[in-house]
Design a protein around this motif. Structure first.
Motif, PDB file in Angstrom:
ATOM      1  N   ASN A 213      -6.710  45.997-101.943  1.00 51.17           N
ATOM      2  CA  ASN A 213      -6.379  44.861-101.078  1.00 51.17           C
ATOM      3  C   ASN A 213      -6.555  43.529-101.809  1.00 51.17           C
ATOM      4  O   ASN A 213      -5.758  42.610-101.640  1.00 51.17           O
ATOM      5  N   SER A 214      -7.607  43.430-102.618  1.00 54.83           N
ATOM      6  CA  SER A 214      -7.822  42.209-103.394  1.00 54.83           C
ATOM      7  C   SER A 214      -6.717  42.017-104.416  1.00 54.83           C
ATOM      8  O   SER A 214      -6.224  40.905-104.630  1.00 54.83           O
ATOM      9  N   LEU A 215      -6.306  43.114-105.055  1.00 55.56           N
ATOM     10  CA  LEU A 215      -5.244  43.043-106.058  1.00 55.56           C
ATOM     11  C   LEU A 215      -3.930  42.591-105.436  1.00 55.56           C
ATOM     12  O   LEU A 215      -3.181  41.791-106.024  1.00 55.56           O
ATOM     13  N   GLN A 216      -3.643  43.062-104.241  1.00 57.70           N
ATOM     14  CA  GLN A 216      -2.402  42.677-103.553  1.00 57.70           C
ATOM     15  C   GLN A 216      -2.358  41.164-103.289  1.00 57.70           C
ATOM     16  O   GLN A 216      -1.295  40.551-103.317  1.00 57.70           O
ATOM     17  N   LYS A 217      -3.527  40.568-103.052  1.00 58.87           N
ATOM     18  CA  LYS A 217      -3.574  39.135-102.759  1.00 58.87           C
ATOM     19  C   LYS A 217      -3.338  38.270-103.984  1.00 58.87           C
ATOM     20  O   LYS A 217      -3.131  37.065-103.876  1.00 58.87           O
ATOM     21  N   THR A 218      -3.382  38.877-105.181  1.00 59.92           N
ATOM     22  CA  THR A 218      -3.109  38.104-106.391  1.00 59.92           C
ATOM     23  C   THR A 218      -1.626  37.923-106.631  1.00 59.92           C
ATOM     24  O   THR A 218      -1.219  37.162-107.509  1.00 59.92           O
ATOM     25  N   ASN A 219      -0.792  38.649-105.883  1.00 61.72           N
ATOM     26  CA  ASN A 219       0.671  38.594-106.055  1.00 61.72           C
ATOM     27  C   ASN A 219       1.103  38.980-107.464  1.00 61.72           C
ATOM     28  O   ASN A 219       2.114  38.503-107.969  1.00 61.72           O
ATOM     29  N   SER A 220       0.302  39.840-108.101  1.00 61.26           N
ATOM     30  CA  SER A 220       0.641  40.254-109.465  1.00 61.26           C
ATOM     31  C   SER A 220       1.673  41.375-109.479  1.00 61.26           C
ATOM     32  O   SER A 220       2.271  41.658-110.510  1.00 61.26           O
ATOM     33  N   GLY A 221       1.842  42.034-108.337  1.00 65.05           N
ATOM     34  CA  GLY A 221       2.774  43.138-108.263  1.00 65.05           C
ATOM     35  C   GLY A 221       2.199  44.445-108.750  1.00 65.05           C
ATOM     36  O   GLY A 221       2.876  45.472-108.753  1.00 65.05           O
ATOM     37  N   SER A 222       0.925  44.434-109.151  1.00 66.74           N
ATOM     38  CA  SER A 222       0.301  45.647-109.652  1.00 66.74           C
ATOM     39  C   SER A 222      -0.281  46.468-108.507  1.00 66.74           C
ATOM     40  O   SER A 222      -0.620  45.943-107.456  1.00 66.74           O
ATOM     41  N   GLU A 223      -0.382  47.775-108.769  1.00 63.23           N
ATOM     42  CA  GLU A 223      -1.031  48.676-107.838  1.00 63.23           C
ATOM     43  C   GLU A 223      -2.269  49.257-108.502  1.00 63.23           C
ATOM     44  O   GLU A 223      -2.499  49.081-109.701  1.00 63.23           O
ATOM     45  N   ILE A 224      -3.048  49.989-107.726  1.00 57.93           N
ATOM     46  CA  ILE A 224      -4.283  50.544-108.265  1.00 57.93           C
ATOM     47  C   ILE A 224      -4.008  51.524-109.401  1.00 57.93           C
ATOM     48  O   ILE A 224      -4.831  51.718-110.284  1.00 57.93           O
ATOM     49  N   SER A 225      -2.818  52.119-109.410  1.00 57.70           N
ATOM     50  CA  SER A 225      -2.457  53.043-110.487  1.00 57.70           C
ATOM     51  C   SER A 225      -2.248  52.317-111.814  1.00 57.70           C
ATOM     52  O   SER A 225      -2.166  52.962-112.860  1.00 57.70           O
ATOM     53  N   ASP A 226      -2.153  50.975-111.780  1.00 56.84           N
ATOM     54  CA  ASP A 226      -1.963  50.196-113.012  1.00 56.84           C
ATOM     55  C   ASP A 226      -3.294  49.762-113.622  1.00 56.84           C
ATOM     56  O   ASP A 226      -3.301  48.996-114.597  1.00 56.84           O
ATOM     57  N   LEU A 227      -4.414  50.227-113.054  1.00 56.55           N
ATOM     58  CA  LEU A 227      -5.714  49.704-113.443  1.00 56.55           C
ATOM     59  C   LEU A 227      -6.561  50.731-114.182  1.00 56.55           C
ATOM     60  O   LEU A 227      -6.397  51.932-114.029  1.00 56.55           O
ATOM     61  N   SER A 228      -7.487  50.209-114.967  1.00 56.24           N
ATOM     62  CA  SER A 228      -8.597  51.014-115.478  1.00 56.24           C
ATOM     63  C   SER A 228      -9.871  50.210-115.232  1.00 56.24           C
ATOM     64  O   SER A 228      -9.848  48.978-115.219  1.00 56.24           O
ATOM     65  N   LEU A 229     -10.969  50.921-114.998  1.00 54.89           N
ATOM     66  CA  LEU A 229     -12.239  50.271-114.676  1.00 54.89           C
ATOM     67  C   LEU A 229     -13.283  50.583-115.736  1.00 54.89           C
ATOM     68  O   LEU A 229     -13.314  51.671-116.298  1.00 54.89           O
ATOM     69  N   GLU A 230     -14.129  49.601-115.978  1.00 52.58           N
ATOM     70  CA  GLU A 230     -15.275  49.790-116.868  1.00 52.58           C
ATOM     71  C   GLU A 230     -16.480  49.132-116.199  1.00 52.58           C
ATOM     72  O   GLU A 230     -16.446  47.953-115.855  1.00 52.58           O
ATOM     73  N   SER A 231     -17.522  49.906-115.997  1.00 55.53           N
ATOM     74  CA  SER A 231     -18.692  49.382-115.299  1.00 55.53           C
ATOM     75  C   SER A 231     -19.342  48.264-116.103  1.00 55.53           C
ATOM     76  O   SER A 231     -19.554  48.379-117.309  1.00 55.53           O
ATOM     77  N   MET A 232     -19.665  47.176-115.384  1.00 55.41           N
ATOM     78  CA  MET A 232     -20.409  46.071-115.992  1.00 55.41           C
ATOM     79  C   MET A 232     -21.852  46.075-115.497  1.00 55.41           C
ATOM     80  O   MET A 232     -22.596  45.128-115.722  1.00 55.41           O
ATOM     81  N   GLY A 233     -22.218  47.137-114.773  1.00 63.40           N
ATOM     82  CA  GLY A 233     -23.582  47.236-114.277  1.00 63.40           C
ATOM     83  C   GLY A 233     -23.643  47.059-112.779  1.00 63.40           C
ATOM     84  O   GLY A 233     -22.637  46.956-112.085  1.00 63.40           O
ATOM     85  N   GLU A 234     -24.868  47.020-112.289  1.00 63.98           N
ATOM     86  CA  GLU A 234     -25.130  46.828-110.872  1.00 63.98           C
ATOM     87  C   GLU A 234     -26.301  45.875-110.735  1.00 63.98           C
ATOM     88  O   GLU A 234     -27.292  45.983-111.443  1.00 63.98           O
ATOM     89  N   THR A 235     -26.177  44.892-109.824  1.00 66.22           N
ATOM     90  CA  THR A 235     -27.240  43.923-109.652  1.00 66.22           C
ATOM     91  C   THR A 235     -28.428  44.556-108.944  1.00 66.22           C
ATOM     92  O   THR A 235     -28.328  45.612-108.338  1.00 66.22           O
TER      93      THR A 235
END
Length: 542
Positions: A213-235
């Motif tokens: 939902n956040s990605l859709q609001k950027t109007n980038s046209g990307s979907e979750i299938s266009d992403l990769s994630l890397e953990s930056m930790g947890e507060t």
């Protein structure tokens, strides 16, 4: 997700067998027989064995090649939950022995539940072997559909129970429906594991929805299938932080920071970012999008270039570190001058010690001390030190307030080497308060590094001394006469409260003793002429 051929073969057989087991269970509820019951129980042993084989191969594969750990972890989760589905099928058929009348089941329609379960299991091969994240999400969504259908049956049973008849039959049916509902929970775990393997990072369905939902609001046209994630930790407050890389054909990779946590904290973070950006545009990461989902909230931030002060210290980058600390001091003095105001309250630091003392004692119960004495010499207990120091702090002239970061650790401060400017992150505690809050946290966060290499130790001492020198000069420029005494109280607070995050006993005790030493120095000096108070230089040296 790359899967070892042997593991893939076992997993495919396991999926097929679980599919058949669900089908047998549905048939058994419609038309029970001893032959079918025996087959279901026998095949459950086969399912257990397949799961064990896959687990063993996953553990061995992870031991042989550490780079496959994340993928194998997902496979193991999927295998375990497939086996759980088999177990729930066994529990369902065993419940029929408690029915007083087998035809009682005809009052309830379980077919919609089995349709959702079958659809979810049918999707598993595509989600895993074809790496289709959209199919993985469809498996996750099956859980909610199953829950909805379970609620219908549950409400019908509750209504019938009020009639006072067929209690044993109704409770048996409730257990059957509940076991089918729990199959939906296992499907959710499977879907999340498949999606996590695709994205490269463990993620829950709610977090995926927030990210999408956040990605859709950027109007980038990307979907979750266009992403990769890397953990930056947890507060420490439990917020999830990921580096999100968006890679689509014909475009350069774009990076964001995805932060997800409790709604209250994320709202504070958004407000803090906006406050800092209004004061100094660009000092805080730009917010691309935000999304709220019940009690949780997520923000998609700009990825800031730069290196943390913590890394500069640990890397021993002397010239660059000196430049970064100088830029930091200039930035802070500008912020403080622009936002300076006189407050009406005092006593913040000793009060904060009191508020967090129990959480420290939970980790270090031996830190709770009683007053002690030897002859005429009396050593106050820590509680007595806090009480005496609080009385002194309350007597001080209220200190000036400025816009404060609120969590001014050296890993929340970036130095951008391209434009030689300072950037701040993790701004959920932003607010107007005594600037000593940030000063003391900054100094203690240097000391918490537990450096052992001489070059790193020199970098910490040089950073602390430069920072202390520039902040002391600012205090003189605004005639802040209690600066040094409040610094002692602020350091005492930060040293003590930091021990709740430190399990290394000698290191934690060192911070406790620094805290108690500073409180005792303040008490010995008393409330008169705070401008004459001085902190011994050795307290700043590691």
């Amino acid at each position: 997700m790359i899967i070892n051929q042997g593991i893939e073969e076992n997993l495919r057989f396991l999926i097929i067998e679980v599919q058949k087991q669900v089908e047998r269970t549905a048939v058994y509820l419609r038309s029970p027989s001893f032959e079918l019951l025996d087959e279901i129980l026998t095949r459950d042993d086969y399912i257990d064995n397949q799961k064990s084989v896959i687990q063993k191969k996953c553990f061995q594969g992870a031991a042989d090649d550490a780079s496959t750990i994340d993928a194998l972890k997902s496979i193991e989760i999927i295998a375990v939950n497939l086996e759980k589905i088999g177990d729930f099928c066994e529990k369902v058929v065993r419940q029929l022995t408690y029915l007083e009348e087998e035809r009682f089941l005809e009052l309830f329609d379980f077919e919609p539940l089995f349709n959702d379960i079958n659809d979810g299991i049918d999707n598993i091969p595509a989600a895993i072997f074809e790496k289709d994240i959209h199919v993985a999400l469809a498996i996750c969504r099956a859980e909610q559909s199953i829950d909805d259908k379970y609620v219908v049956i549950f409400q019908a049973i509750m209504k019938m129970l009020k009639g006072g008849h067929n209690a044993q039959n109704l409770i048996t049916v409730l257990f059957i429906a509940r076991y089918l509902e729990r199959i939906g929970d296992s499907l959710l775990n499977i879907g999340e594991a498949a999606a996590s393997a695709y994205l490269g990072q463990t993620i829950k369905i709610g977090q995926m929805q927030s990210l999408q939902n956040s990605l859709q609001k950027t109007n980038s046209g990307s979907e979750i299938s266009d992403l990769s994630l890397e953990s930056m930790g947890e507060t420490k407050s439990g917020c999830r932080i990921d580096l999100v890389t968006e890679t689509r054909s014909n475009t350069d990779a774009t990076m964001f920071i995805f932060k997800e946590g409790r709604r209250k904290k994320m709202t504070q973070e958004k407000t803090g970012v906006e406050l800092w950006d209004t004061l100094i545009p660009g000092i805080a990461p730009r917010i691309h999008a935000s999304h709220q989902n019940g009690d949780s909230s997520a923000i998609l931030f700009e990825y800031l270039n730069g290196v943390t002060l913590e890394k500069l210290i640990l890397d021993g980058a002397t010239p660059l570190l000196d430049e970064a600390v100088h830029a930091l001091c200039d930035t802070l003095c500008m912020v403080w001058s622009r936002t300076l105001r006189r407050p009406t309250k005092t006593g913040a630091f000793t009060r904060q010690i009191g508020e967090r003392i129990e959480s420290v004692y939970d980790v270090h119960p031996d830190f709770a001390s009683q007053s002690q004495g030897m002859g005429d010499l009396e050593l106050r207990s820590f509680d007595e030190q806090i009480s005496c120091a609080n009385a002194i702090e309350e007597s001080l002239t209220p200190p000036p307030e400025v816009l404060s970061h609120g969590d001014f650790n050296i890993d929340n401060i970036l130095f951008d080497t391209s434009d030689r400017k300072i950037r701040f992150i993790d701004l959920h505690r932003t607010g107007m308060r005594d600037y000593m809050q940030d000063i003391s946290v900054f100094i203690v966060s240097n000391h918490r590094l537990r450096v052992s290499v001489p070059g790193q130790r020199d970098a910490v001492n040089r950073t602390v001394e430069s920072f202390r020198s520039c902040t002391s000069a600012y205090a003189k420029s605004i005639d802040d006469r209690s600066f040094e005494m409040r610094l002692a109280l602020g350091l005492a607070r930060s040293y003590f409260t930091s021990t709740r995050f430190v399990l290394n006993k000698p290191f934690a005790r060192d911070m406790l003793l620094r805290s108690r030493y500073l409180l005792e120095r303040v008490i010995e000096h008393g409330p008169d002429k705070p401008q004459k108070f001085k902190i011994p230089q050795e307290i700043f040296i590691v």
